[in-house]
Write an enzyme that holds these catalytic residues in place. Structure first.
Site, short mmCIF file in Angstrom:
data_model
loop_
_atom_site.label_atom_id
_atom_site.label_comp_id
_atom_site.label_asym_id
_atom_site.label_seq_id
_atom_site.Cartn_x
_atom_site.Cartn_y
_atom_site.Cartn_z
CG HIS A 125 -6.96 9.19 0.43
ND1 HIS A 125 -7.10 7.86 0.10
CD2 HIS A 125 -7.28 9.89 -0.68
CE1 HIS A 125 -7.48 7.77 -1.17
NE2 HIS A 125 -7.62 8.98 -1.66
CG HIS A 141 -4.27 -0.57 5.21
ND1 HIS A 141 -3.81 0.09 4.09
CD2 HIS A 141 -5.21 -1.44 4.77
CE1 HIS A 141 -4.43 -0.37 3.02
NE2 HIS A 141 -5.29 -1.31 3.41
CB CYS A 182 -0.90 -0.02 1.24
SG CYS A 182 -1.76 1.53 1.53
CG ASP A 204 -2.75 14.60 -4.60
OD1 ASP A 204 -3.73 13.95 -4.19
OD2 ASP A 204 -2.20 14.38 -5.71
CG HIS A 245 -8.69 14.23 -1.91
ND1 HIS A 245 -7.73 14.16 -2.88
CD2 HIS A 245 -9.28 13.00 -1.88
CE1 HIS A 245 -7.72 12.95 -3.42
NE2 HIS A 245 -8.66 12.22 -2.83
N GLY A 280 -14.39 7.24 -7.54
CA GLY A 280 -13.13 7.91 -7.89
C GLY A 280 -11.96 7.56 -6.99
CG HIS A 331 -4.07 3.99 3.63
ND1 HIS A 331 -3.07 3.26 4.26
CD2 HIS A 331 -4.42 4.95 4.52
CE1 HIS A 331 -2.83 3.76 5.46
NE2 HIS A 331 -3.65 4.80 5.64
CG ASN A 378 -12.60 10.61 -4.58
OD1 ASN A 378 -13.60 11.31 -4.75
ND2 ASN A 378 -11.41 10.98 -4.99
P1 5GP Z 1 -8.14 9.01 -4.70
O1 5GP Z 1 -8.50 9.15 -6.15
O2 5GP Z 1 -7.79 7.60 -4.30
O3 5GP Z 1 -9.17 9.65 -3.80
O4 5GP Z 1 -6.88 9.92 -4.49
C1 5GP Z 1 -5.59 9.45 -4.52
C2 5GP Z 1 -4.69 10.67 -4.57
O5 5GP Z 1 -3.39 10.25 -4.23
C3 5GP Z 1 -4.61 11.32 -5.95
O6 5GP Z 1 -5.00 12.68 -5.86
C4 5GP Z 1 -3.16 11.15 -6.34
O7 5GP Z 1 -2.64 12.27 -7.02
C5 5GP Z 1 -2.47 10.94 -5.01
N1 5GP Z 1 -1.29 10.10 -5.06
C6 5GP Z 1 -1.14 8.91 -5.70
N2 5GP Z 1 0.07 8.37 -5.48
C7 5GP Z 1 0.73 9.25 -4.68
C8 5GP Z 1 2.03 9.27 -4.11
O8 5GP Z 1 2.84 8.35 -4.30
N3 5GP Z 1 2.36 10.33 -3.34
C9 5GP Z 1 1.49 11.37 -3.11
N4 5GP Z 1 1.91 12.38 -2.35
N5 5GP Z 1 0.23 11.38 -3.63
C10 5GP Z 1 -0.13 10.35 -4.41
ZN ZN Z 2 -2.32 1.40 3.71
#
Ligand code: 5GP
Ligand code: ZN
Length: 111
Positions: free
Chosen positions: A97, A45, A3, A29, A99, A90, A95, A84
């Site tokens: 999170h 996690h 992860c 991000d 935004h 989306g 894991h 999301n």
């Molecule tokens: P999700 O679409 O799952 O809600 O958002 C995942 C977010 O994680 C995306 O905005 C993407 O740009 C960000 N992201 C993906 N991989 C990494 C990473 O390795 N490091 C960081 N800092 N952000 C990441």
């Molecule tokens: Zn995780």
């Protein structure tokens, strides 16, 4: 476990950390959708909102309080919090999170 966000939590992968305590870490991000775009995650996690259990309720509140602290520290007057859930919602990283998005009056979330 494979992860990315656990690896960031464990410092096995680099990130631009903006906040950290014993249960939570927040970082920039990698592909920001707005001038300010941070991700706030529990160190534990939890794959998604759908996996939150009753014993996580304090932690979930603390995630929101971390957002509040970060926003205050960064001087953000207004911001959005987005979660999301699931591929159809989306979610790409499994894991939990939040935004934290700010910096543009008309910030819209792109799919
Ligand atoms: P999700 O679409 O799952 O809600 O958002 C995942 C977010 O994680 C995306 O905005 C993407 O740009 C960000 N992201 C993906 N991989 C990494 C990473 O390795 N490091 C960081 N800092 N952000 C990441
Ligand atoms: Zn995780």
């Amino acid at each position: 476990m494979d992860c990315i966000f656990c690896k960031i939590t464990n410092k096995e992968m680099p990130s631009d950390v903006v906040y950290e305590d014993n249960k939570i870490i927040a970082f920039k991000d990698i592909n920001p959708k707005a001038p300010v775009h941070f991700l706030i995650i529990p160190k534990k996690h939890i794959p998604s909102v759908n996996h939150i259990e009753i014993q996580d309720k304090t932690l979930i509140g603390e995630l929101i309080l971390a957002v509040q602290k970060i926003a205050k520290e960064k001087g953000l007057k207004g911001y959005k919090i987005l979660i999301n859930v699931g591929r159809e919602g989306g979610q790409i990283i499994d894991h939990l999170h939040l935004h934290l998005i700010a910096g543009s009056k008309n910030t819209k979330i792109q799919e």
